[in-house]
Design a protein around this motif. Structure first.
Motif, PDB file in Angstrom:
ATOM      1  N   LEU A  26       5.072 -13.030  46.777  1.00  0.00           N
ATOM      2  CA  LEU A  26       5.349 -14.386  47.242  1.00  0.00           C
ATOM      3  C   LEU A  26       4.103 -15.026  47.860  1.00  0.00           C
ATOM      4  O   LEU A  26       3.861 -16.225  47.689  1.00  0.00           O
ATOM      5  CB  LEU A  26       6.499 -14.381  48.248  1.00  0.00           C
ATOM      6  CG  LEU A  26       7.886 -14.072  47.677  1.00  0.00           C
ATOM      7  CD1 LEU A  26       8.920 -14.020  48.778  1.00  0.00           C
ATOM      8  CD2 LEU A  26       8.280 -15.100  46.620  1.00  0.00           C
ATOM      9  N   ALA A  70       2.340 -18.375  46.507  1.00  0.00           N
ATOM     10  CA  ALA A  70       1.970 -19.502  47.357  1.00  0.00           C
ATOM     11  C   ALA A  70       0.506 -19.865  47.163  1.00  0.00           C
ATOM     12  O   ALA A  70       0.146 -21.050  47.092  1.00  0.00           O
ATOM     13  CB  ALA A  70       2.244 -19.163  48.821  1.00  0.00           C
ATOM     14  N   HIS A 110       3.841 -30.436  53.070  1.00  0.00           N
ATOM     15  CA  HIS A 110       2.968 -29.883  52.035  1.00  0.00           C
ATOM     16  C   HIS A 110       1.672 -29.331  52.604  1.00  0.00           C
ATOM     17  O   HIS A 110       1.035 -28.486  51.994  1.00  0.00           O
ATOM     18  CB  HIS A 110       2.644 -30.959  51.000  1.00  0.00           C
ATOM     19  CG  HIS A 110       1.948 -32.159  51.567  1.00  0.00           C
ATOM     20  ND1 HIS A 110       2.596 -33.104  52.331  1.00  0.00           N
ATOM     21  CD2 HIS A 110       0.652 -32.549  51.510  1.00  0.00           C
ATOM     22  CE1 HIS A 110       1.737 -34.033  52.704  1.00  0.00           C
ATOM     23  NE2 HIS A 110       0.551 -33.717  52.222  1.00  0.00           N
ATOM     24  N   ALA A 130       8.053 -16.715  52.500  1.00  0.00           N
ATOM     25  CA  ALA A 130       9.018 -17.259  51.544  1.00  0.00           C
ATOM     26  C   ALA A 130       9.019 -18.782  51.572  1.00  0.00           C
ATOM     27  O   ALA A 130       9.066 -19.440  50.518  1.00  0.00           O
ATOM     28  CB  ALA A 130      10.413 -16.714  51.860  1.00  0.00           C
ATOM     29  N   VAL A 131       8.953 -19.354  52.773  1.00  0.00           N
ATOM     30  CA  VAL A 131       8.936 -20.817  52.909  1.00  0.00           C
ATOM     31  C   VAL A 131       7.676 -21.396  52.277  1.00  0.00           C
ATOM     32  O   VAL A 131       7.728 -22.392  51.543  1.00  0.00           O
ATOM     33  CB  VAL A 131       9.035 -21.215  54.394  1.00  0.00           C
ATOM     34  CG1 VAL A 131       8.750 -22.700  54.573  1.00  0.00           C
ATOM     35  CG2 VAL A 131      10.417 -20.891  54.945  1.00  0.00           C
ATOM     36  N   ALA A 163       5.817 -20.108  49.912  1.00  0.00           N
ATOM     37  CA  ALA A 163       5.892 -19.983  48.454  1.00  0.00           C
ATOM     38  C   ALA A 163       6.764 -21.095  47.868  1.00  0.00           C
ATOM     39  O   ALA A 163       6.405 -21.706  46.849  1.00  0.00           O
ATOM     40  CB  ALA A 163       6.445 -18.618  48.068  1.00  0.00           C
ATOM     41  N   GLY A 164       7.891 -21.384  48.522  1.00  0.00           N
ATOM     42  CA  GLY A 164       8.759 -22.458  48.059  1.00  0.00           C
ATOM     43  C   GLY A 164       8.081 -23.821  48.135  1.00  0.00           C
ATOM     44  O   GLY A 164       8.156 -24.623  47.191  1.00  0.00           O
ATOM     45  N   ILE A 165       7.401 -24.078  49.244  1.00  0.00           N
ATOM     46  CA  ILE A 165       6.686 -25.348  49.405  1.00  0.00           C
ATOM     47  C   ILE A 165       5.596 -25.487  48.356  1.00  0.00           C
ATOM     48  O   ILE A 165       5.425 -26.552  47.744  1.00  0.00           O
ATOM     49  CB  ILE A 165       6.078 -25.444  50.817  1.00  0.00           C
ATOM     50  CG1 ILE A 165       7.188 -25.630  51.862  1.00  0.00           C
ATOM     51  CG2 ILE A 165       5.079 -26.601  50.902  1.00  0.00           C
ATOM     52  CD1 ILE A 165       6.684 -25.593  53.294  1.00  0.00           C
ATOM     53  N   MET A 214       5.316 -24.118  45.346  1.00  0.00           N
ATOM     54  CA  MET A 214       5.841 -24.355  44.007  1.00  0.00           C
ATOM     55  C   MET A 214       6.403 -25.771  43.875  1.00  0.00           C
ATOM     56  O   MET A 214       6.162 -26.461  42.870  1.00  0.00           O
ATOM     57  CB  MET A 214       6.929 -23.321  43.683  1.00  0.00           C
ATOM     58  CG  MET A 214       6.412 -21.895  43.502  1.00  0.00           C
ATOM     59  SD  MET A 214       5.275 -21.726  42.084  1.00  0.00           S
ATOM     60  CE  MET A 214       3.675 -21.760  42.932  1.00  0.00           C
ATOM     61  N   LEU A 215       7.137 -26.218  44.887  1.00  0.00           N
ATOM     62  CA  LEU A 215       7.705 -27.566  44.853  1.00  0.00           C
ATOM     63  C   LEU A 215       6.602 -28.622  44.865  1.00  0.00           C
ATOM     64  O   LEU A 215       6.632 -29.578  44.079  1.00  0.00           O
ATOM     65  CB  LEU A 215       8.639 -27.758  46.048  1.00  0.00           C
ATOM     66  CG  LEU A 215       9.271 -29.155  46.205  1.00  0.00           C
ATOM     67  CD1 LEU A 215      10.145 -29.478  44.997  1.00  0.00           C
ATOM     68  CD2 LEU A 215      10.076 -29.243  47.497  1.00  0.00           C
ATOM     69  N   GLN A 216       5.615 -28.433  45.726  1.00  0.00           N
ATOM     70  CA  GLN A 216       4.543 -29.411  45.837  1.00  0.00           C
ATOM     71  C   GLN A 216       3.682 -29.452  44.587  1.00  0.00           C
ATOM     72  O   GLN A 216       3.170 -30.508  44.211  1.00  0.00           O
ATOM     73  CB  GLN A 216       3.682 -29.108  47.069  1.00  0.00           C
ATOM     74  CG  GLN A 216       2.580 -30.111  47.329  1.00  0.00           C
ATOM     75  CD  GLN A 216       3.090 -31.526  47.582  1.00  0.00           C
ATOM     76  OE1 GLN A 216       4.281 -31.708  47.871  1.00  0.00           O
ATOM     77  NE2 GLN A 216       2.213 -32.505  47.454  1.00  0.00           N
TER      78      GLN A 216
END
Length: 259
Positions: free
Chosen positions: A147, A151, A202, A235-236, A238-240, A242-244
């Motif tokens: 992860l 990121a 971001h 984890a947060v 990695a999510g940010i 990918m979304l960004q």
């Protein structure tokens, strides 16, 4: 040769617009680092040290953020912050030294961008390895290393998406993009972009902000005596990232930057 004073340096190395660049100046530079860098500049401007040599030191500091974060406990998180702050300091100094000595080069610009990529990637990969608990007594959980690397990939892709706009325009014989062209043509997309800019979530995947988040997580982990908060943060992030990566790509395509 007498060292110039800060007052003598400032108008030369901080010409109008340097601190006000919308996308080119970090908040930490405006807040404190540009003032600290001036104190370093005055000791270097009359030496044989070149801007590119400072950039090499800056790059090394960025890369060392990763192994620094592998030191267990709060000490490793503090070392990570120190390496990133040194990166930021030398990032200010190299450009200021170039302005004073009038030593400009495309190679220096290129190296500066490489260091920016490496800083974000090193911090996030180091954070993932830290969360995997490499030096713990139990089993290494490679999910967190994955992860963290994810990121890092997202953070690098976001920078690449921005830089590739310039590449695409150059290959088509177009001038560099103007700041106004970054605004999306769609009113709905423009509103979403302004909302994201206001929340600034971001920015957490950038090396400087990420290193500070890692320090906070390390302190909370020390209270709990485990790695819960570090793993949650990985984890947060990695999510940010990918979304960004996706949102930034859509934002570029929806703007006039490729027109």
């Amino acid at each position: 040769m007498q060292k110039p004073s800060v007052a003598e340096l400032r108008p030369v190395v901080h010409p109008p617009g340097v601190k006000d660049r919308r996308s080119g100046e970090h908040w930490a530079g405006r807040l404190y680092m540009r003032e600290l860098s001036l104190r370093i500049d005055r000791h270097l401007v009359n030496t044989r040290v070149t801007p590119n040599q400072v950039t090499y030191v800056m790059t090394l500091a960025a890369v060392l953020a990763a192994p620094a974060l592998l030191v267990p406990g709060i000490a490793g998180a503090v070392l990570g912050v120190v390496m990133v702050q040194l990166y930021l300091l030398f990032d200010c100094v190299d450009g200021e030294l170039a302005r004073w000595k009038k030593q400009y080069s495309l190679g220096g610009v290129y190296l500066d961008r490489v260091a920016a990529y490496l800083c974000d990637a090193a911090v996030l990969v180091g954070f993932g390895l830290r969360a995997a608990d490499l030096w713990g007594s139990g089993r290494i959980d490679w999910l967190w290393a994955f992860l963290g690397t994810l990121a890092a990939l997202g953070a690098v892709m976001i920078k690449a998406e921005t830089d590739l706009v310039g590449v695409a325009r150059h290959q088509h014989g177009l001038p560099p993009v103007k700041e106004a062209a970054s605004e999306p043509r769609s009113s709905g997309m423009a509103l979403a972009r302004r909302a994201a800019a206001a929340l600034k979530f971001h920015r957490l995947v950038l090396g400087i902000e990420a290193s500070l988040l890692i320090l906070v997580a390390a302190i909370l982990d020390a209270v709990r005596d485990d790695l819960f908060f570090s793993r949650l943060a990985v984890a947060v992030l990695a999510g940010i990232a990918m979304l960004q990566t996706l949102l930034h790509l859509v934002s570029i395509l929806a703007s006039s930057r490729l027109k």
